[in-house]
Write an enzyme that holds these catalytic residues in place. Structure first.
Site, PDB file in Angstrom:
ATOM      1  N   CYS A   1       0.827  -1.212   0.000  1.00  0.00           N
ATOM      2  CA  CYS A   1       0.000   0.000   0.000  1.00  0.00           C
ATOM      3  C   CYS A   1       0.864   1.267   0.000  1.00  0.00           C
ATOM      4  O   CYS A   1       1.530   1.562   0.998  1.00  0.00           O
ATOM      5  CB  CYS A   1      -0.913  -0.046   1.233  1.00  0.00           C
ATOM      6  SG  CYS A   1      -1.764   1.501   1.583  1.00  0.00           S
TER       7      CYS A   1
ATOM      8  N   CYS B   1      -0.045   3.882   2.692  1.00  0.00           N
ATOM      9  CA  CYS B   1       0.369   3.402   4.020  1.00  0.00           C
ATOM     10  C   CYS B   1       1.825   3.782   4.294  1.00  0.00           C
ATOM     11  O   CYS B   1       2.186   4.146   5.408  1.00  0.00           O
ATOM     12  CB  CYS B   1       0.226   1.885   4.119  1.00  0.00           C
ATOM     13  SG  CYS B   1      -1.451   1.282   3.910  1.00  0.00           S
TER      14      CYS B   1
END
Length: 185
Positions: A108, A111
């Site tokens: 991600c 993230c």
């Protein structure tokens, strides 16, 4: 003669695949971080000697249990990686401090941006709040239990109760405000 060359080529391919597998295994072993070595028993010692040890070490053996903490160091960590459900219960649910839970994934992109910024916001609180990092690919059960359907998801918890949460990225000011609200400032 062609058959002989084909056999040689097949043998070279097998050796190449074996070498590639060996390199991958060596990379994975070298990639072990100190946190990953927590699975070794406390009595295990390392030697820089090339002589073989009297007790063989097996990193793949399931019989080793995870110790719950590493020896105390003078530097306090801002965040920790959740190891399993028991670790989550012990260090998050039963924590005396409020805890921010960062549900993330290695793949991600957002993230990877949010994580360090969140750690910075937590660090500003000087130990008044802890931060748990939960990789959803490793701990799918926790992600499902807390209703995480997208990453990054950040959940604020105090006394085992969810206080607040958000999904996605926030700017530094909003992160500071979110963490301050959890601490009660």
């Amino acid at each position: 003669m062609r058959g002989h060359r084909r056999v040689e080529r097949e043998e070279e391919d097998r050796q190449s695949h074996t070498e590639m597998a060996h390199r991958l295994l060596v990379r994975r072993i070298w990639a072990l971080s100190v946190k990953d070595l927590r699975c070794l028993p406390a009595s295990t010692s390392f030697s820089t000697s090339l002589r073989s040890s009297t007790t063989p070490l097996s990193f793949l053996s399931p019989k080793h249990t995870l110790p719950r903490s590493l020896p105390h160091t003078s530097r306090r960590e801002v965040s920790f990686n959740v190891q399993d459900h028991e670790d989550f219960t012990e260090r998050v649910i039963n924590s005396e401090l409020p805890v921010l839970i960062d549900f993330h994934a290695q793949w991600c992109g957002p993230c990877k941006i949010l994580g360090p910024r969140l750690e910075k916001a937590v660090a500003k609180q000087n130990g008044k709040v802890a931060m748990a990092k939960v990789d959803i690919d490793d701990h799918t059960d926790l992600a499902i239990e807390y209703g995480v359907s997208a990453v990054p998801t950040v959940i604020a918890m105090r006394g085992g109760d969810v206080i607040d949460q958000f999904v996605g990225i926030k700017d530094d000011e909003a992160l500071d405000s979110f963490v301050s609200k959890l601490v009660g400032q």
